[in-house]
Scaffold this motif. Sequence first.
Motif, PDB file in Angstrom:
ATOM      1  N   ALA A   1       0.832  -1.203   0.000  1.00  0.00           N
ATOM      2  CA  ALA A   1       0.000   0.000   0.000  1.00  0.00           C
ATOM      3  C   ALA A   1       0.863   1.249   0.000  1.00  0.00           C
ATOM      4  O   ALA A   1       2.001   1.244   0.472  1.00  0.00           O
ATOM      5  CB  ALA A   1      -0.914  -0.002   1.227  1.00  0.00           C
ATOM      6  N   ARG A   2       0.298   2.317  -0.541  1.00  0.00           N
ATOM      7  CA  ARG A   2       0.960   3.621  -0.528  1.00  0.00           C
ATOM      8  C   ARG A   2       0.855   4.238   0.862  1.00  0.00           C
ATOM      9  O   ARG A   2      -0.201   4.227   1.488  1.00  0.00           O
ATOM     10  CB  ARG A   2       0.274   4.509  -1.565  1.00  0.00           C
ATOM     11  CG  ARG A   2       0.853   5.906  -1.726  1.00  0.00           C
ATOM     12  CD  ARG A   2       0.025   6.655  -2.761  1.00  0.00           C
ATOM     13  NE  ARG A   2       0.383   8.056  -2.850  1.00  0.00           N
ATOM     14  CZ  ARG A   2      -0.363   8.966  -3.474  1.00  0.00           C
ATOM     15  NH1 ARG A   2      -1.495   8.614  -4.046  1.00  0.00           N
ATOM     16  NH2 ARG A   2       0.015  10.220  -3.519  1.00  0.00           N
ATOM     17  N   ARG A   3       1.962   4.804   1.330  1.00  0.00           N
ATOM     18  CA  ARG A   3       1.981   5.416   2.658  1.00  0.00           C
ATOM     19  C   ARG A   3       2.280   6.910   2.551  1.00  0.00           C
ATOM     20  O   ARG A   3       2.613   7.415   1.480  1.00  0.00           O
ATOM     21  CB  ARG A   3       3.007   4.718   3.551  1.00  0.00           C
ATOM     22  CG  ARG A   3       2.637   3.272   3.872  1.00  0.00           C
ATOM     23  CD  ARG A   3       3.637   2.628   4.824  1.00  0.00           C
ATOM     24  NE  ARG A   3       3.169   1.340   5.277  1.00  0.00           N
ATOM     25  CZ  ARG A   3       3.306   0.200   4.624  1.00  0.00           C
ATOM     26  NH1 ARG A   3       3.930   0.186   3.456  1.00  0.00           N
ATOM     27  NH2 ARG A   3       2.845  -0.936   5.107  1.00  0.00           N
ATOM     28  N   ALA A   4       2.161   7.584   3.678  1.00  0.00           N
ATOM     29  CA  ALA A   4       2.369   9.035   3.707  1.00  0.00           C
ATOM     30  C   ALA A   4       3.734   9.386   3.120  1.00  0.00           C
ATOM     31  O   ALA A   4       4.750   8.754   3.435  1.00  0.00           O
ATOM     32  CB  ALA A   4       2.259   9.556   5.139  1.00  0.00           C
ATOM     33  N   GLY A   5       3.744  10.395   2.260  1.00  0.00           N
ATOM     34  CA  GLY A   5       4.986  10.852   1.650  1.00  0.00           C
ATOM     35  C   GLY A   5       5.386  10.095   0.401  1.00  0.00           C
ATOM     36  O   GLY A   5       6.368  10.450  -0.253  1.00  0.00           O
ATOM     37  N   MET A   6       4.624   9.060   0.042  1.00  0.00           N
ATOM     38  CA  MET A   6       4.943   8.243  -1.131  1.00  0.00           C
ATOM     39  C   MET A   6       4.057   8.622  -2.303  1.00  0.00           C
ATOM     40  O   MET A   6       2.913   9.026  -2.127  1.00  0.00           O
ATOM     41  CB  MET A   6       4.743   6.751  -0.823  1.00  0.00           C
ATOM     42  CG  MET A   6       5.634   6.187   0.265  1.00  0.00           C
ATOM     43  SD  MET A   6       5.242   4.443   0.601  1.00  0.00           S
ATOM     44  CE  MET A   6       5.862   3.670  -0.889  1.00  0.00           C
TER      45      MET A   6
ATOM     46  N   VAL B   1      -8.063  17.095  -7.486  1.00  0.00           N
ATOM     47  CA  VAL B   1      -8.320  15.790  -8.089  1.00  0.00           C
ATOM     48  C   VAL B   1      -7.020  14.990  -8.197  1.00  0.00           C
ATOM     49  O   VAL B   1      -6.947  13.823  -7.810  1.00  0.00           O
ATOM     50  CB  VAL B   1      -8.968  15.958  -9.478  1.00  0.00           C
ATOM     51  CG1 VAL B   1      -9.092  14.606 -10.186  1.00  0.00           C
ATOM     52  CG2 VAL B   1     -10.335  16.621  -9.351  1.00  0.00           C
ATOM     53  N   ILE B   2      -5.995  15.633  -8.724  1.00  0.00           N
ATOM     54  CA  ILE B   2      -4.702  14.976  -8.908  1.00  0.00           C
ATOM     55  C   ILE B   2      -4.111  14.517  -7.582  1.00  0.00           C
ATOM     56  O   ILE B   2      -3.508  13.442  -7.483  1.00  0.00           O
ATOM     57  CB  ILE B   2      -3.735  15.931  -9.637  1.00  0.00           C
ATOM     58  CG1 ILE B   2      -4.212  16.138 -11.092  1.00  0.00           C
ATOM     59  CG2 ILE B   2      -2.303  15.410  -9.619  1.00  0.00           C
ATOM     60  CD1 ILE B   2      -3.501  17.267 -11.815  1.00  0.00           C
ATOM     61  N   GLN B   3      -4.334  15.309  -6.535  1.00  0.00           N
ATOM     62  CA  GLN B   3      -3.796  15.006  -5.202  1.00  0.00           C
ATOM     63  C   GLN B   3      -4.829  14.285  -4.327  1.00  0.00           C
ATOM     64  O   GLN B   3      -4.652  14.199  -3.112  1.00  0.00           O
ATOM     65  CB  GLN B   3      -3.366  16.302  -4.513  1.00  0.00           C
ATOM     66  CG  GLN B   3      -2.224  17.034  -5.199  1.00  0.00           C
ATOM     67  CD  GLN B   3      -0.890  16.336  -4.985  1.00  0.00           C
ATOM     68  OE1 GLN B   3      -0.742  15.531  -4.070  1.00  0.00           O
ATOM     69  NE2 GLN B   3       0.079  16.640  -5.830  1.00  0.00           N
ATOM     70  N   GLY B   4      -5.882  13.761  -4.947  1.00  0.00           N
ATOM     71  CA  GLY B   4      -6.963  13.152  -4.170  1.00  0.00           C
ATOM     72  C   GLY B   4      -6.511  12.010  -3.284  1.00  0.00           C
ATOM     73  O   GLY B   4      -6.941  11.894  -2.128  1.00  0.00           O
TER      74      GLY B   4
ATOM     75  N   ILE C   1      -4.707  10.088   2.421  1.00  0.00           N
ATOM     76  CA  ILE C   1      -3.635   9.672   3.325  1.00  0.00           C
ATOM     77  C   ILE C   1      -3.421  10.715   4.417  1.00  0.00           C
ATOM     78  O   ILE C   1      -3.263  10.380   5.601  1.00  0.00           O
ATOM     79  CB  ILE C   1      -2.329   9.432   2.544  1.00  0.00           C
ATOM     80  CG1 ILE C   1      -2.488   8.235   1.601  1.00  0.00           C
ATOM     81  CG2 ILE C   1      -1.160   9.201   3.497  1.00  0.00           C
ATOM     82  CD1 ILE C   1      -1.329   8.026   0.657  1.00  0.00           C
ATOM     83  N   ASP C   2      -3.433  11.991   4.038  1.00  0.00           N
ATOM     84  CA  ASP C   2      -3.263  13.064   5.026  1.00  0.00           C
ATOM     85  C   ASP C   2      -4.384  13.038   6.063  1.00  0.00           C
ATOM     86  O   ASP C   2      -4.154  13.292   7.254  1.00  0.00           O
ATOM     87  CB  ASP C   2      -3.234  14.424   4.332  1.00  0.00           C
ATOM     88  CG  ASP C   2      -1.984  14.633   3.488  1.00  0.00           C
ATOM     89  OD1 ASP C   2      -0.994  13.900   3.701  1.00  0.00           O
ATOM     90  OD2 ASP C   2      -1.999  15.522   2.612  1.00  0.00           O
ATOM     91  N   LEU C   3      -5.600  12.755   5.633  1.00  0.00           N
ATOM     92  CA  LEU C   3      -6.752  12.780   6.532  1.00  0.00           C
ATOM     93  C   LEU C   3      -6.844  11.540   7.411  1.00  0.00           C
ATOM     94  O   LEU C   3      -7.169  11.629   8.596  1.00  0.00           O
ATOM     95  CB  LEU C   3      -8.054  12.914   5.723  1.00  0.00           C
ATOM     96  CG  LEU C   3      -8.301  14.252   5.024  1.00  0.00           C
ATOM     97  CD1 LEU C   3      -9.517  14.155   4.117  1.00  0.00           C
ATOM     98  CD2 LEU C   3      -8.508  15.362   6.055  1.00  0.00           C
ATOM     99  N   ARG C   4      -6.561  10.383   6.823  1.00  0.00           N
ATOM    100  CA  ARG C   4      -6.825   9.123   7.506  1.00  0.00           C
ATOM    101  C   ARG C   4      -5.573   8.387   7.956  1.00  0.00           C
ATOM    102  O   ARG C   4      -5.666   7.398   8.691  1.00  0.00           O
ATOM    103  CB  ARG C   4      -7.653   8.188   6.612  1.00  0.00           C
ATOM    104  CG  ARG C   4      -8.961   8.804   6.132  1.00  0.00           C
ATOM    105  CD  ARG C   4      -9.833   7.805   5.390  1.00  0.00           C
ATOM    106  NE  ARG C   4     -10.446   6.845   6.298  1.00  0.00           N
ATOM    107  CZ  ARG C   4     -11.342   5.940   5.918  1.00  0.00           C
ATOM    108  NH1 ARG C   4     -11.696   5.870   4.637  1.00  0.00           N
ATOM    109  NH2 ARG C   4     -11.874   5.100   6.774  1.00  0.00           N
ATOM    110  N   GLY C   5      -4.424   8.852   7.455  1.00  0.00           N
ATOM    111  CA  GLY C   5      -3.189   8.170   7.844  1.00  0.00           C
ATOM    112  C   GLY C   5      -2.920   6.903   7.076  1.00  0.00           C
ATOM    113  O   GLY C   5      -1.995   6.150   7.392  1.00  0.00           O
TER     114      GLY C   5
END
Length: 332
Positions: free
Chosen positions: A85-90, A219-222, A227-231
């Motif tokens: 899975a993709r994580r914060a900062g990735m 949209v592009i950063q959706g 990830i920012d909101l939910r971790g």
Amino acid sequence: MKFLTNEKLTIVGAAGMIGSNMAQTALMMKLTPNICLYDPYAPALEGVVEELMHCAFEEVHITYTSDIAEALSGAAYVVSSGGAARRAGMTREDLLKGNAEIAQQFGKDLRRYCPEVKHVVVVFNPADITGLITLVYSGLKPSQVSTLAALDSTRLQSELMKYLRLPSSDIRNCRTYGGHGEQMAVFASTTEVQGEALTKIIGSHRMPPEDWNALKMRVIQGGKHIIDLRGRSSFQSPAFLSIEMIAAAMGGKPFCWPAGTYVSDHQFDHILMAMETTITAEGVHYKEVKGNLDEQKALEESYVHLCKLRDEVIAMGLLPEMKDWHTLNKHL
């Protein structure tokens, strides 16, 4: 109780958040009573099955295994979220090497254990590349493999709903094409708002150009925003949309959002990318994408970005040179 089919549906990566939600969604939508869940992490997989059994779904037969041969054997439909899975900062591209290796093995496993599979949906990122690798090694027809790409288009619809304060029924044909990543091409020319072209609204008092540009960036950063909101990365929306895709392949309602599909024509070559597609029991099929000059340029740029990722995977030795793909898959 009526199901879409009685054939076997296998969900790969079923112990994860996307996979477990896919399993529940498939059961709630009554796709098939014959569902098999696979994950190499056996304890979490058993926990998912326990929870699904506690839902008391009627007339279903849920099996589970950490043996990929058992999971895929006899499967008519397969959905895989079985990557990291993709994580914060990735970015999605940061997952390239590890998930490319997983996709290579997944394609080989499909070829070996379920060569008669009817349709495969690949969800794990970067989905355009993992789907392409899966297709090459599986030996399946391009119409039999699709990847999740609709999430970007549904995010466009969501942002327009919030900005214009309108229900989804008033906003039609939202589209993003190309890569499922930050190089996606966001189209305005396809969208209609209450029967009016979105292009006529952009630049008016209803939506100044700078607001449209900011909306496109959201949209592009959706995915990053989730990830920012939910971790953690999205799981509810990709699970639902991917199961809608496989439901269409089973003969249910056609899936008419963009999907990732293999493209090799006069414009794009040896690539898998989001196009204007329809998924039915006959598989995934696409038609040429048409937009204004700026949109076409953005789509070309997205294609070039995907080609670079594809070429990186070739350089890693995880895909052969394009001229040799036919030796692995006669349909390419």
